[in-house]
Scaffold this motif. Structure first.
Motif, PDB file in Angstrom:
ATOM      1  N   ARG A 161      -3.439  10.267  -3.700  1.00 35.29           N
ATOM      2  CA  ARG A 161      -4.115   9.013  -4.022  1.00 35.29           C
ATOM      3  C   ARG A 161      -3.463   7.888  -3.225  1.00 35.29           C
ATOM      4  O   ARG A 161      -2.234   7.814  -3.119  1.00 35.29           O
ATOM      5  CB  ARG A 161      -3.981   8.691  -5.511  1.00 35.29           C
ATOM      6  CG  ARG A 161      -4.720   9.621  -6.429  1.00 35.29           C
ATOM      7  CD  ARG A 161      -6.204   9.303  -6.476  1.00 35.29           C
ATOM      8  NE  ARG A 161      -6.887  10.219  -7.373  1.00 35.29           N
ATOM      9  CZ  ARG A 161      -7.260  11.453  -7.045  1.00 35.29           C
ATOM     10  NH1 ARG A 161      -7.013  11.913  -5.838  1.00 35.29           N
ATOM     11  NH2 ARG A 161      -7.881  12.232  -7.904  1.00 35.29           N
ATOM     12  N   TRP A 162      -4.277   7.013  -2.671  1.00 35.55           N
ATOM     13  CA  TRP A 162      -3.793   5.803  -2.018  1.00 35.55           C
ATOM     14  C   TRP A 162      -4.003   4.641  -2.967  1.00 35.55           C
ATOM     15  O   TRP A 162      -5.063   4.529  -3.583  1.00 35.55           O
ATOM     16  CB  TRP A 162      -4.566   5.552  -0.722  1.00 35.55           C
ATOM     17  CG  TRP A 162      -4.335   6.591   0.341  1.00 35.55           C
ATOM     18  CD1 TRP A 162      -4.813   7.860   0.358  1.00 35.55           C
ATOM     19  CD2 TRP A 162      -3.574   6.414   1.540  1.00 35.55           C
ATOM     20  NE1 TRP A 162      -4.403   8.519   1.499  1.00 35.55           N
ATOM     21  CE2 TRP A 162      -3.630   7.642   2.250  1.00 35.55           C
ATOM     22  CE3 TRP A 162      -2.834   5.352   2.086  1.00 35.55           C
ATOM     23  CZ2 TRP A 162      -2.992   7.831   3.468  1.00 35.55           C
ATOM     24  CZ3 TRP A 162      -2.217   5.540   3.301  1.00 35.55           C
ATOM     25  CH2 TRP A 162      -2.288   6.775   3.985  1.00 35.55           C
ATOM     26  N   LEU A 163      -2.999   3.801  -3.071  1.00 32.01           N
ATOM     27  CA  LEU A 163      -3.088   2.646  -3.979  1.00 32.01           C
ATOM     28  C   LEU A 163      -2.737   1.384  -3.199  1.00 32.01           C
ATOM     29  O   LEU A 163      -1.878   1.409  -2.309  1.00 32.01           O
ATOM     30  CB  LEU A 163      -2.117   2.792  -5.157  1.00 32.01           C
ATOM     31  CG  LEU A 163      -2.163   4.084  -5.978  1.00 32.01           C
ATOM     32  CD1 LEU A 163      -1.028   4.094  -6.989  1.00 32.01           C
ATOM     33  CD2 LEU A 163      -3.504   4.214  -6.691  1.00 32.01           C
ATOM     34  N   TRP A 223     -11.732   2.328   0.852  1.00 31.20           N
ATOM     35  CA  TRP A 223     -11.077   1.755  -0.326  1.00 31.20           C
ATOM     36  C   TRP A 223     -12.105   1.275  -1.342  1.00 31.20           C
ATOM     37  O   TRP A 223     -13.164   0.775  -0.978  1.00 31.20           O
ATOM     38  CB  TRP A 223     -10.183   0.579   0.079  1.00 31.20           C
ATOM     39  CG  TRP A 223      -8.977   1.023   0.829  1.00 31.20           C
ATOM     40  CD1 TRP A 223      -8.874   1.208   2.175  1.00 31.20           C
ATOM     41  CD2 TRP A 223      -7.705   1.364   0.266  1.00 31.20           C
ATOM     42  NE1 TRP A 223      -7.615   1.647   2.510  1.00 31.20           N
ATOM     43  CE2 TRP A 223      -6.871   1.749   1.358  1.00 31.20           C
ATOM     44  CE3 TRP A 223      -7.192   1.403  -1.016  1.00 31.20           C
ATOM     45  CZ2 TRP A 223      -5.550   2.147   1.165  1.00 31.20           C
ATOM     46  CZ3 TRP A 223      -5.874   1.788  -1.207  1.00 31.20           C
ATOM     47  CH2 TRP A 223      -5.070   2.166  -0.121  1.00 31.20           C
ATOM     48  N   THR A 282       0.856  -1.185   0.000  1.00 26.56           N
ATOM     49  CA  THR A 282       0.000   0.000   0.000  1.00 26.56           C
ATOM     50  C   THR A 282       0.894   1.238   0.000  1.00 26.56           C
ATOM     51  O   THR A 282       1.929   1.250   0.670  1.00 26.56           O
ATOM     52  CB  THR A 282      -0.882   0.033   1.270  1.00 26.56           C
ATOM     53  OG1 THR A 282      -1.555  -1.207   1.382  1.00 26.56           O
ATOM     54  CG2 THR A 282      -1.887   1.175   1.210  1.00 26.56           C
ATOM     55  N   MET A 296      -0.863  -0.832 -10.002  1.00 25.86           N
ATOM     56  CA  MET A 296      -1.800   0.262  -9.725  1.00 25.86           C
ATOM     57  C   MET A 296      -1.000   1.536  -9.880  1.00 25.86           C
ATOM     58  O   MET A 296       0.092   1.662  -9.333  1.00 25.86           O
ATOM     59  CB  MET A 296      -2.332   0.164  -8.294  1.00 25.86           C
ATOM     60  CG  MET A 296      -3.437  -0.840  -8.086  1.00 25.86           C
ATOM     61  SD  MET A 296      -4.949  -0.440  -8.987  1.00 25.86           S
ATOM     62  CE  MET A 296      -5.484   1.047  -8.169  1.00 25.86           C
ATOM     63  N   VAL A 347      -6.421   7.262 -12.025  1.00 27.36           N
ATOM     64  CA  VAL A 347      -5.824   6.034 -11.480  1.00 27.36           C
ATOM     65  C   VAL A 347      -6.151   4.892 -12.436  1.00 27.36           C
ATOM     66  O   VAL A 347      -7.259   4.814 -12.968  1.00 27.36           O
ATOM     67  CB  VAL A 347      -6.397   5.746 -10.072  1.00 27.36           C
ATOM     68  CG1 VAL A 347      -5.934   4.386  -9.576  1.00 27.36           C
ATOM     69  CG2 VAL A 347      -5.985   6.834  -9.105  1.00 27.36           C
ATOM     70  N   ARG A 390       0.850   5.857  -0.538  1.00 28.29           N
ATOM     71  CA  ARG A 390       0.147   7.086  -0.857  1.00 28.29           C
ATOM     72  C   ARG A 390       1.044   7.876  -1.807  1.00 28.29           C
ATOM     73  O   ARG A 390       2.258   7.984  -1.572  1.00 28.29           O
ATOM     74  CB  ARG A 390      -0.100   7.897   0.420  1.00 28.29           C
ATOM     75  CG  ARG A 390      -1.022   9.094   0.169  1.00 28.29           C
ATOM     76  CD  ARG A 390      -1.228   9.877   1.429  1.00 28.29           C
ATOM     77  NE  ARG A 390      -0.080  10.761   1.659  1.00 28.29           N
ATOM     78  CZ  ARG A 390      -0.141  11.884   2.387  1.00 28.29           C
ATOM     79  NH1 ARG A 390      -1.283  12.235   2.971  1.00 28.29           N
ATOM     80  NH2 ARG A 390       0.920  12.642   2.571  1.00 28.29           N
ATOM     81  N   VAL A 400      -0.928   6.071 -10.729  1.00 27.89           N
ATOM     82  CA  VAL A 400      -1.561   7.341 -11.067  1.00 27.89           C
ATOM     83  C   VAL A 400      -0.942   7.789 -12.392  1.00 27.89           C
ATOM     84  O   VAL A 400       0.215   7.493 -12.678  1.00 27.89           O
ATOM     85  CB  VAL A 400      -1.337   8.415  -9.982  1.00 27.89           C
ATOM     86  CG1 VAL A 400      -2.005   8.005  -8.694  1.00 27.89           C
ATOM     87  CG2 VAL A 400       0.138   8.664  -9.765  1.00 27.89           C
ATOM     88  N   GLY A 414      -9.613   3.633 -12.734  1.00 28.28           N
ATOM     89  CA  GLY A 414      -9.921   3.840 -11.318  1.00 28.28           C
ATOM     90  C   GLY A 414     -10.448   5.241 -11.115  1.00 28.28           C
ATOM     91  O   GLY A 414     -11.144   5.778 -11.984  1.00 28.28           O
ATOM     92  N   ASP A 450      -8.078   1.501  -4.856  1.00 23.04           N
ATOM     93  CA  ASP A 450      -7.643   2.886  -4.704  1.00 23.04           C
ATOM     94  C   ASP A 450      -8.521   3.579  -3.680  1.00 23.04           C
ATOM     95  O   ASP A 450      -9.609   3.109  -3.337  1.00 23.04           O
ATOM     96  CB  ASP A 450      -7.608   3.641  -6.043  1.00 23.04           C
ATOM     97  CG  ASP A 450      -8.995   3.847  -6.631  1.00 23.04           C
ATOM     98  OD1 ASP A 450      -9.974   3.347  -6.056  1.00 23.04           O
ATOM     99  OD2 ASP A 450      -9.082   4.513  -7.677  1.00 23.04           O
ATOM    100  N   GLY A 456       3.489   4.383  -9.557  1.00 22.65           N
ATOM    101  CA  GLY A 456       2.628   3.667  -8.631  1.00 22.65           C
ATOM    102  C   GLY A 456       3.317   2.438  -8.091  1.00 22.65           C
ATOM    103  O   GLY A 456       4.541   2.418  -7.923  1.00 22.65           O
TER     104      GLY A 456
END
Lengths: 291, 534
Positions: free
Chosen positions: B188-190, B210, B108, B157, B165, B110, B159, B177, B203, B141
């Motif tokens: 953005r969190w992936l 999520w 994970t 994943m 995304v 950010r 950006v 996304g 995402d 990403g």
């Protein structure tokens, strides 16, 4: 057919003829002169309604396609437009040449399909002379029609293009025949059509059937640019140099002459060579074959 | 002949047997017994294969043309590209900050910033400096990849600069996304989670809520994979999209830099430290670095993780498609059009049409029988020529070491059968127009010009791209879309123009346009044939 005055004049001049073997005495025989052959061919083409329509077709198709190409092209402000406006305005030649080909093919294939060719060759046994007379008349007709078509196309480009961003201020001067390259492109395009007519005439004399002749001619013209698209740069240049259409249309270029595969006049020369070869082959076959 | 010797003619066939089958047989006999037409059809097949063969043998980039290209064994040489899991040539170059991941697990991050550098605006003799900016598909990403070998399977994943995304996998997969660009105020969190052969992408805008973007299957994924952070940026191309022909323009590398934090891992990560490195540096310029400080990673990369697009102009012409092996279709088509036109105009010229129409006074049926016979024989001829062209063309290209983009067998069947259908429908159009005009020269010219000239104007002239695309939508030349084998990838920016082999219409839609013209011509021909005296 204006055969009557020919016969009168023939009876007036009753010079003994070397070729009268087998003919009964008293039948006047002589060969028609080249001038009379020209007159006969002119009468034949003039009195066919299709000739007039096809000439009109050459002009209409050329001007309409040229004007459409010009109308479809815009140069948005702030974008460099690598466009040769003269060549763009003459795009219609690529379509108009097909009508020229029909005209030229019918000039001889029409005689084969109706059987007229036997009468023609009886009156004018010098077969090369018949072909030469047809070529001369065709040249005149296509010169006239082609000049109107090219003038109309350039006029359309001159009227349409400035409104589409191709203004003198941005480096696109109004199309004018006073400029050397434009004049070369215009005169060259007319000559191009003439050479296409001669190429077609020669091919049709060799092939005889009109449909097949048209197929051969259009194949010869259109295949080179298509095949050139899928080959590597080396072959691309070669195909552009030897193709009758691709080389011949080099005459339309007014910009970027250095990067052309073949220079304008040399390109037209290539097409002239194709036309000469076709006429030669057609003339030989016409001489050697039974009608 | 005296009256006493005249015997009444008795037809050999019983009345009632002059059905449509007999009519078909009569037309087939006419076709088969005219030697010139049979020869014409054989010529059509031969030129179709022959011209295609020439295209295949003269098409490959020769050794001299590719300077410094990798040389293959056997003397043949061609630019080599890594092959993706699907066998397609791919670009696989990016900067990778990675650790091995053993078994199942997840990663994970950010991302709070994606910035980049573009090449100088006017690359001329006076070089100006690079300028800040991003190409639309600059991406950064997290990625889970089979190995560091270019072309190996992966799921990522990311950006992107302009496309929000994305979840991408194995070069061709691309799932959308969250939209929008990433900034410090809107990070953005992936998350990527591996479970066996399945990788799931999530995402989030805040790290708590999520959304599952998608699930991909990487069949046969090794137990231990490489996982981590990446950044890459495709080449920046200054190509005038407005005008055809001019596919040139400068193609220069760009770069992208992303800032990652909140890096979280679950599962077994045997190595305790991150290591950075460039993957597939041969394709890119090797621009790339990473910097790690107090939980923040700054990763810079250049290149792309994407399929190579046929005819894109990237690094020259990378290869051929099977469409290139069918360039002879044009030559064959011309011969077929001549034969199909003569199939009816010869009847007018020889006056056989009187006999034909006396024998079958229902004229529409005569035309139908002719259309069925000519379309059947030309379909078979087209099928033989197209199949031979594709098979032999592939052999020749392979022998010469040129790259042929692999296509699925479905595409191959569609291209071959579609080419045969294209030839057959063109033959029907020629037959119908020949019936309307009764003159072969005009009919042959109109059909050839209508089918071939728009293609030339669209593909090999100075018309703007917009006009070319319209020509290939509304004229019979639209049918050549059936031959398109090159795939248009939305996740790759390229020149998808007719000049590069991309048609504006879908394959069958393009063929339908030609069918429409043929149907119209056939209706017109039926009406004219019925109304007119012979």
């Amino acid at each position: 057919m204006s055969q009557a005055p020919l016969a009168e004049r023939a009876s007036a001049r009753e010079a003994p003829h070397p070729e009268r073997r087998g003919l009964p005495a008293g039948v006047p025989v002589r060969w028609a002169s080249l001038r009379e052959a020209l007159h006969a061919e002119w009468t034949k083409l003039r009195t066919l309604s299709s000739t007039g329509w096809l000439l009109l077709g050459v002009i209409a198709v050329t001007v309409v396609v040229s004007a459409s190409a010009a109308a479809a092209t815009r140069c948005p402000s702030g974008v460099a437009c690598p466009v040769d406006t003269t060549k763009l305005s003459l795009t219609g030649i690529e379509a108009g040449q097909a009508v020229v080909a029909i005209l030229a093919v019918l000039a001889i294939s029409g005689e084969y399909s109706t059987g007229m060719i036997r009468t023609t060759l009886t009156a004018m046994p010098r077969r090369a002379g018949v072909l030469a007379a047809k070529a001369t008349i065709l040249t005149g007709l296509v010169l006239a029609g082609g000049t109107v078509a090219v003038a109309g196309s350039l006029l359309a480009g001159r009227l349409i293009l400035p409104g589409h961003g191709f203004t003198p201020a941005r480096g696109f001067p109004l199309l004018s025949l006073a400029e050397g390259p434009v004049l070369r492109a215009a005169a060259g395009s007319v000559l191009y059509l003439v050479l296409i007519a001669l190429l077609s005439l020669g091919t049709a004399a060799a092939v005889r059937d009109s449909g097949t002749a048209i197929g051969v001619i259009l194949g010869l013209l259109y295949l080179f640019p298509i095949v050139a698209q899928v080959v590597n740069p080396h072959w691309y240049r070669h195909l552009q140099q030897i193709g009758p259409m691709t080389a011949g249309l080099a005459i339309q270029a007014t910009t970027g002459l250095r990067s052309l595969p073949v220079s304008p006049w040399a390109g037209l020369g290539v097409l002239a060579a194709w036309a000469a070869a076709a006429l030669l082959a057609g003339g030989l076959l016409l001489r050697l074959r039974d009608a | 002949m005296t009256a006493s010797t005249v015997t009444q003619y008795r037809p050999a066939q019983r009345p009632g047997r002059d059905g449509f089958a007999q009519l078909l047989r009569a037309e087939w006999t006419k076709f088969r017994t005219v030697r010139a037409w049979v020869i014409g059809l054989v010529i059509a097949v031969l030129v179709m294969i022959g011209v295609g063969l020439f295209g295949a043998s003269a098409g490959g980039s020769s050794c001299q043309a590719v300077s410094g290209g990798p040389v293959r064994t056997g003397g043949a040489c061609a630019p080599t590209f890594p092959a993706g899991p699907g066998g397609e040539p791919v670009t696989d170059s990016f900067y990778f900050v990675r650790q091995p991941l053993a078994g199942n697990g997840s990663i994970t991050v950010r991302i709070s910033s994606l910035t980049g550098l573009l090449p100088p605006a006017n690359p001329g003799p006076v070089a100006t400096d690079t300028r800040p900016g991003l190409v639309p598909w600059a991406k950064a990403g997290i990625i889970i990849k089979e190995s560091t070998r270019p072309g190996s399977a992966y799921a990522a994943m990311m950006v992107t600069a302009d496309h929000g995304v994305r979840l991408q996998n194995d070069f061709t997969g691309d799932t959308k996304g969250q939209p929008g660009a990433v900034t410090t105020t809107s990070p953005r969190w992936l998350r990527l989670t591996r479970s066996g052969d399945t990788v799931t992408g999530f995402d989030s805008a805040d790290g708590t809520h999520w959304t599952q973007v998608g699930t991909v299957h990487l069949s046969g994924l090794a137990t231990t994979v490489q996982a981590g952070l990446f950044a890459t940026s495709p080449e920046y191309s200054v190509i005038s999209q407005n005008f055809g022909g001019g596919g040139g323009g400068s193609i220069l590398p760009s770069q992208a830099t992303a800032v990652f934090d909140h890096v979280g891992r679950s599962g077994t990560w045997p190595a305790s430290a991150w290591s950075g490195g460039y993957i597939g540096a041969a394709g890119g310029s090797g621009i790339g670095k990473y910097h790690q400080a107090s939980g923040r990673f700054t990763v810079t990369g250049s290149g792309d993780i994407a399929p190579i697009v046929a005819g894109s102009g990237n690094s020259g012409d990378p290869g051929k498609t099977i469409t290139d092996h069918l360039v002879g279709t044009f030559a064959g088509l011309i011969a077929v059009i001549v034969v199909a036109t003569l199939f009816i105009t010869a009847e007018y010229r020889r006056d056989l049409i009187r006999t034909t129409l006396t024998a079958t006074p229902r004229r529409g049926r005569v035309l139908a029988a002719k259309a069925i016979v000519i379309s059947s024989v030309t379909f078979v001829a087209g099928l033989v020529a197209a199949a031979a062209g594709v098979i032999i063309g592939a052999q020749v290209s392979h022998a010469r070491g040129s790259l042929v983009f692999p296509v699925s067998w479905l595409t191959e069947v569609r291209v071959i059968a579609g080419t045969a259908a294209l030839v057959a429908v063109a033959a029907v159009l020629a037959l119908a127009l020949g019936t309307v005009l009764r003159r072969s020269a005009a009919a042959v010219t109109i059909v050839i010009v209508a089918i071939v000239l728009p293609y030339i104007l669209g593909v090999a002239s100075i018309l703007p791209v917009g006009a070319s695309e319209w020509l290939l939508r509304i004229t019979p030349a639209a049918a050549f879309a059936i031959q398109q084998a090159a795939v248009q990838y939305p996740q790759v920016n390229a020149l998808y123009t007719p000049t590069s082999g991309y048609f504006p219409l879908a394959p069958w839609a393009g063929l339908a346009v030609l069918c429409g013209y043929a149907a119209l011509a056939l209706i017109l021909a039926t009406i004219m044939l019925r109304r007119r005296d012979v």
